[in-house]
Write a protein that holds these residues in place. Structure first.
Motif, PDB file in Angstrom:
ATOM      1  N   TYR A   1      -8.332  -3.261  -2.246  1.00 23.00           N
ATOM      2  CA  TYR A   1      -8.336  -2.303  -3.368  1.00 23.00           C
ATOM      3  C   TYR A   1      -8.892  -2.864  -5.480  1.00 23.00           C
ATOM      4  O   TYR A   1      -8.457  -4.135  -5.236  1.00 23.00           O
ATOM      5  CB  TYR A   1      -6.990  -2.376  -3.627  1.00 23.00           C
ATOM      6  CG  TYR A   1      -6.174  -1.193  -2.157  1.00 23.00           C
ATOM      7  CD1 TYR A   1      -6.505  -0.216  -2.119  1.00 23.00           C
ATOM      8  CD2 TYR A   1      -5.619  -1.630  -1.977  1.00 23.00           C
ATOM      9  CE1 TYR A   1      -6.465   0.374  -1.332  1.00 23.00           C
ATOM     10  CE2 TYR A   1      -5.075  -1.217  -0.802  1.00 23.00           C
ATOM     11  CZ  TYR A   1      -5.575   0.184  -0.007  1.00 23.00           C
ATOM     12  OH  TYR A   1      -4.541   0.230   0.973  1.00 23.00           O
TER      13      TYR A   1
ATOM     14  N   SER B   1      -8.802  -3.657  -8.948  1.00 22.14           N
ATOM     15  CA  SER B   1      -6.947  -5.191  -9.312  1.00 22.14           C
ATOM     16  C   SER B   1      -6.583  -4.462 -11.250  1.00 22.14           C
ATOM     17  O   SER B   1      -8.273  -3.751 -11.488  1.00 22.14           O
ATOM     18  CB  SER B   1      -7.136  -6.540  -8.802  1.00 22.14           C
ATOM     19  OG  SER B   1      -8.493  -6.236  -9.752  1.00 22.14           O
TER      20      SER B   1
ATOM     21  N   TYR C   1      -5.171   7.440  -0.166  1.00 23.99           N
ATOM     22  CA  TYR C   1      -5.274   5.904  -0.550  1.00 23.99           C
ATOM     23  C   TYR C   1      -6.230   5.419  -1.383  1.00 23.99           C
ATOM     24  O   TYR C   1      -6.961   3.760  -0.617  1.00 23.99           O
ATOM     25  CB  TYR C   1      -5.292   5.041   1.422  1.00 23.99           C
ATOM     26  CG  TYR C   1      -4.357   5.267   2.412  1.00 23.99           C
ATOM     27  CD1 TYR C   1      -3.311   4.859   2.072  1.00 23.99           C
ATOM     28  CD2 TYR C   1      -4.365   6.788   2.937  1.00 23.99           C
ATOM     29  CE1 TYR C   1      -2.237   5.170   2.803  1.00 23.99           C
ATOM     30  CE2 TYR C   1      -3.668   6.727   3.616  1.00 23.99           C
ATOM     31  CZ  TYR C   1      -2.156   6.185   3.790  1.00 23.99           C
ATOM     32  OH  TYR C   1      -0.884   7.133   4.563  1.00 23.99           O
TER      33      TYR C   1
ATOM     34  N   PRO D   1      -6.607   4.077  -4.916  1.00 24.82           N
ATOM     35  CA  PRO D   1      -6.089   4.230  -5.844  1.00 24.82           C
ATOM     36  C   PRO D   1      -7.374   3.801  -7.549  1.00 24.82           C
ATOM     37  O   PRO D   1      -8.373   3.281  -6.919  1.00 24.82           O
ATOM     38  CB  PRO D   1      -5.541   2.513  -6.011  1.00 24.82           C
ATOM     39  CG  PRO D   1      -5.428   1.774  -4.670  1.00 24.82           C
ATOM     40  CD  PRO D   1      -6.402   3.192  -4.381  1.00 24.82           C
TER      41      PRO D   1
ATOM     42  N   PHE E   1      -3.761   0.998 -12.148  1.00 23.90           N
ATOM     43  CA  PHE E   1      -3.208  -0.502 -12.798  1.00 23.90           C
ATOM     44  C   PHE E   1      -3.313  -0.408 -13.700  1.00 23.90           C
ATOM     45  O   PHE E   1      -2.294  -1.406 -14.618  1.00 23.90           O
ATOM     46  CB  PHE E   1      -3.827  -1.640 -11.870  1.00 23.90           C
ATOM     47  CG  PHE E   1      -3.755  -0.392  -9.809  1.00 23.90           C
ATOM     48  CD1 PHE E   1      -2.756   0.057  -9.548  1.00 23.90           C
ATOM     49  CD2 PHE E   1      -4.669  -1.662  -9.122  1.00 23.90           C
ATOM     50  CE1 PHE E   1      -2.625   0.343  -7.747  1.00 23.90           C
ATOM     51  CE2 PHE E   1      -5.273  -0.868  -7.734  1.00 23.90           C
ATOM     52  CZ  PHE E   1      -3.900   0.253  -7.227  1.00 23.90           C
TER      53      PHE E   1
ATOM     54  N   SER F   1       2.199   4.711  -1.027  1.00 27.89           N
ATOM     55  CA  SER F   1       1.952   3.931  -0.813  1.00 27.89           C
ATOM     56  C   SER F   1       2.238   2.364  -1.774  1.00 27.89           C
ATOM     57  O   SER F   1       2.092   1.632  -1.325  1.00 27.89           O
ATOM     58  CB  SER F   1       1.315   3.452   0.153  1.00 27.89           C
ATOM     59  OG  SER F   1       0.072   4.199   0.233  1.00 27.89           O
ATOM     60  N   PHE F   2       1.376   3.187  -3.179  1.00 24.15           N
ATOM     61  CA  PHE F   2       1.309   2.109  -4.294  1.00 24.15           C
ATOM     62  C   PHE F   2       2.521   2.344  -4.650  1.00 24.15           C
ATOM     63  O   PHE F   2       3.121   1.506  -5.770  1.00 24.15           O
ATOM     64  CB  PHE F   2      -0.155   2.736  -4.417  1.00 24.15           C
ATOM     65  CG  PHE F   2      -1.279   2.353  -3.356  1.00 24.15           C
ATOM     66  CD1 PHE F   2      -1.593   0.707  -3.721  1.00 24.15           C
ATOM     67  CD2 PHE F   2      -1.561   3.643  -3.168  1.00 24.15           C
ATOM     68  CE1 PHE F   2      -3.250   0.777  -2.936  1.00 24.15           C
ATOM     69  CE2 PHE F   2      -2.552   3.252  -2.659  1.00 24.15           C
ATOM     70  CZ  PHE F   2      -3.192   2.024  -2.711  1.00 24.15           C
ATOM     71  N   PHE F   3       2.374   3.260  -5.020  1.00 20.27           N
ATOM     72  CA  PHE F   3       3.841   3.929  -6.225  1.00 20.27           C
ATOM     73  C   PHE F   3       5.192   4.672  -5.844  1.00 20.27           C
ATOM     74  O   PHE F   3       4.749   5.675  -5.003  1.00 20.27           O
ATOM     75  CB  PHE F   3       3.444   4.330  -7.455  1.00 20.27           C
ATOM     76  CG  PHE F   3       2.744   3.724  -8.529  1.00 20.27           C
ATOM     77  CD1 PHE F   3       2.682   2.416  -9.205  1.00 20.27           C
ATOM     78  CD2 PHE F   3       1.311   4.208  -7.580  1.00 20.27           C
ATOM     79  CE1 PHE F   3       1.978   1.994 -10.299  1.00 20.27           C
ATOM     80  CE2 PHE F   3       0.168   2.449  -9.006  1.00 20.27           C
ATOM     81  CZ  PHE F   3       0.612   2.081  -9.813  1.00 20.27           C
TER      82      PHE F   3
ATOM     83  N   LYS G   1       5.819  -2.921 -10.169  1.00 22.33           N
ATOM     84  CA  LYS G   1       4.917  -2.852  -9.128  1.00 22.33           C
ATOM     85  C   LYS G   1       3.851  -3.813  -8.742  1.00 22.33           C
ATOM     86  O   LYS G   1       3.401  -4.578  -8.665  1.00 22.33           O
ATOM     87  CB  LYS G   1       5.456  -1.768  -8.430  1.00 22.33           C
ATOM     88  CG  LYS G   1       4.350  -0.966  -7.390  1.00 22.33           C
ATOM     89  CD  LYS G   1       4.791  -1.309  -6.354  1.00 22.33           C
ATOM     90  CE  LYS G   1       6.059  -1.132  -5.922  1.00 22.33           C
ATOM     91  NZ  LYS G   1       6.185   0.253  -5.330  1.00 22.33           N
ATOM     92  N   VAL G   2       2.734  -3.629 -10.251  1.00 26.27           N
ATOM     93  CA  VAL G   2       0.954  -3.805  -9.919  1.00 26.27           C
ATOM     94  C   VAL G   2       1.230  -5.054 -10.325  1.00 26.27           C
ATOM     95  O   VAL G   2       0.709  -6.323  -9.811  1.00 26.27           O
ATOM     96  CB  VAL G   2       0.452  -2.945 -10.940  1.00 26.27           C
ATOM     97  CG1 VAL G   2       0.853  -1.655 -10.470  1.00 26.27           C
ATOM     98  CG2 VAL G   2       1.127  -3.565 -12.386  1.00 26.27           C
TER      99      VAL G   2
ATOM    100  N   ASN H   1       1.765  -6.993  -6.902  1.00 25.42           N
ATOM    101  CA  ASN H   1       1.041  -6.474  -5.988  1.00 25.42           C
ATOM    102  C   ASN H   1      -0.562  -5.972  -5.967  1.00 25.42           C
ATOM    103  O   ASN H   1      -1.450  -6.110  -5.520  1.00 25.42           O
ATOM    104  CB  ASN H   1       1.199  -5.138  -5.328  1.00 25.42           C
ATOM    105  CG  ASN H   1       2.802  -5.386  -4.577  1.00 25.42           C
ATOM    106  OD1 ASN H   1       2.953  -6.145  -3.657  1.00 25.42           O
ATOM    107  ND2 ASN H   1       3.560  -4.870  -5.066  1.00 25.42           N
ATOM    108  N   HIS H   2      -1.036  -6.020  -7.607  1.00 22.16           N
ATOM    109  CA  HIS H   2      -2.705  -5.570  -7.517  1.00 22.16           C
ATOM    110  C   HIS H   2      -2.740  -6.788  -9.280  1.00 22.16           C
ATOM    111  O   HIS H   2      -4.130  -5.368  -9.674  1.00 22.16           O
ATOM    112  CB  HIS H   2      -1.991  -4.245  -7.857  1.00 22.16           C
ATOM    113  CG  HIS H   2      -1.304  -3.541  -6.796  1.00 22.16           C
ATOM    114  ND1 HIS H   2      -2.391  -3.182  -5.858  1.00 22.16           N
ATOM    115  CD2 HIS H   2      -0.422  -2.831  -6.778  1.00 22.16           C
ATOM    116  CE1 HIS H   2      -0.928  -2.227  -5.252  1.00 22.16           C
ATOM    117  NE2 HIS H   2      -0.552  -2.363  -5.420  1.00 22.16           N
TER     118      HIS H   2
END
Length: 366
Positions: free
Chosen positions: A165, A167, A265, A267, A272, A291-293, A330-331, A334-335
């Motif tokens: 994904y 970033s 799916y 993003p 981000f 599934s992301f937020f 969250k980011v 994971n991101h």
């Protein structure tokens, strides 16, 4: 690892989201000890608007044609541990065929536009990828996860399709105290399929709330667009100004391309980056968003101008702050670009191990 990337652009972010993606990924690969050669086609529309002409974290080389590419960089591609060809690379099919024939290491395709790519393949539009190439790449890296990975493997024959994904860079995107100029802003290049939802979710809200302050930043918008009187249009905003842009908004709008909504799916990097700045996001909906937020806690979903106006007018400052802070946590977990670099290396190491096992098995059999 010795890595070669053939991408659309790392030097210019004008009219494309590829540059910021490659910049973050390549920088983190370098930080983790890998050597990267980035090969970019020298084209006039990027040559005239390069905002990073000499990245310090990789070797950058510009080439003028397919023949120039082959004559100057065959050895580097042959000897690399990992070679990546990106989506929308000019003459991408011919470049891909050459890489597959030349490279001895892991050969991968990085699709920053997966739903658009597969829609093009369905139309037999082989601008930068042909279906016959997909099974020949060892690895298909995709900006889109979910069911589309199964399509790539089962329908198109990819031996290994995995998500990579978009970033963000936490050293560039973070909250900072600045003047709030707008109630709602949107950052994105014009596209025919994004304009109707932009009108529906944001510009109609601006027309219904004359006291509100709105902004749209991005190139290629037609002169025929009638902007609401309370909506400012910024023709181009370089990446260096994105953090300040997000921090100058009470909320930010996310609009997703039609093919990416259909695929789910998918993003956007803007999600981000905005979240990293603690700016609450008002987004359209697509499968996989949750599934992301966490919807309602880390991101807000709008289906109409009425929904948008409700958020703008009714959410208090303290709740707005909490939504932004949750999204930022969250980011960060994971991101980041560092996460993506680690994922890329893990995929490549797995494939390199498999290749070595096959070579050893073949030698034993002989």
């Amino acid at each position: 690892m010795n890595i070669v990337i053939l991408g659309l652009s790392i030097t210019s972010s004008w009219g494309n989201g590829h540059a910021t993606t490659f910049r973050g990924l390549v920088r983190e690969l370098n930080n983790q000890g890998h050597q990267v050669l980035f090969l970019e086609r020298d084209v006039p529309w990027y040559a005239n608007s390069r905002d990073l002409p000499n990245p310090e974290y990789c070797q950058l080389e510009l080439y003028t044609s397919l023949d120039d590419l082959k004559s100057r960089f065959t050895e580097q591609v042959r000897e690399a541990d990992f070679v990546m060809v990106g989506s929308y690379v000019p003459e991408g099919v011919q470049v891909g065929e050459w890489v597959i024939k030349t490279a001895q290491g892991v050969k991968s395709f990085y699709d920053i536009d997966t739903p658009v790519t597969l829609a093009k393949l369905e139309r037999e539009d082989y601008e930068y990828l042909h279906p016959n190439l997909i099974p020949k790449y060892d690895l298909y890296l995709s900006f889109t996860g979910g069911p589309m990975l199964d399509v790539l493997e089962k329908k198109y024959g990819s031996p290994m399709a995995r998500p990579l994904y978009c970033s963000f860079d936490p050293t560039l995107y973070y909250p900072e105290l600045t003047e709030i100029k707008w109630d709602l802003g949107y950052l994105g290049t014009y596209s025919d399929d994004r304009q109707p939802p932009l009108e529906k979710l944001m510009l109609d809200a601006a027309r219904q709330w004359p006291a509100g302050r709105f902004v749209v930043a991005g190139p290629q918008y037609p002169e025929s667009i009638e902007w609401p009187e309370n909506t400012q249009h910024i023709h181009h905003l370089p990446p260096a100004d994105h953090r300040k842009f997000y921090n100058s908004q009470r909320f930010t709008q996310n609009i997703t391309r039609a093919d990416m909504i259909k695929a789910g799916y998918s993003p956007s990097v803007r999600l981000f980056e905005a979240a990293a700045c603690c700016t609450p996001i008002i987004s359209d909906y697509w499968d996989g968003l949750d599934s992301f937020f966490k919807i309602g806690e880390e991101i807000l979903v709008s289906h109409s101008s009425k929904d948008t106006l409700k958020y703008l007018r009714e959410i208090c400052k303290s709740e707005r702050k909490l939504i932004g802070e949750r999204a930022r946590r969250k980011v960060l977990q994971n991101h980041t670009a560092a996460h993506r670099a680690q994922e890329l290396i893990a995929y490549s190491e797995k494939l390199m191990t498999v290749k070595k096992m096959k070579i050893n098995a073949a030698s034993v059999a002989v």
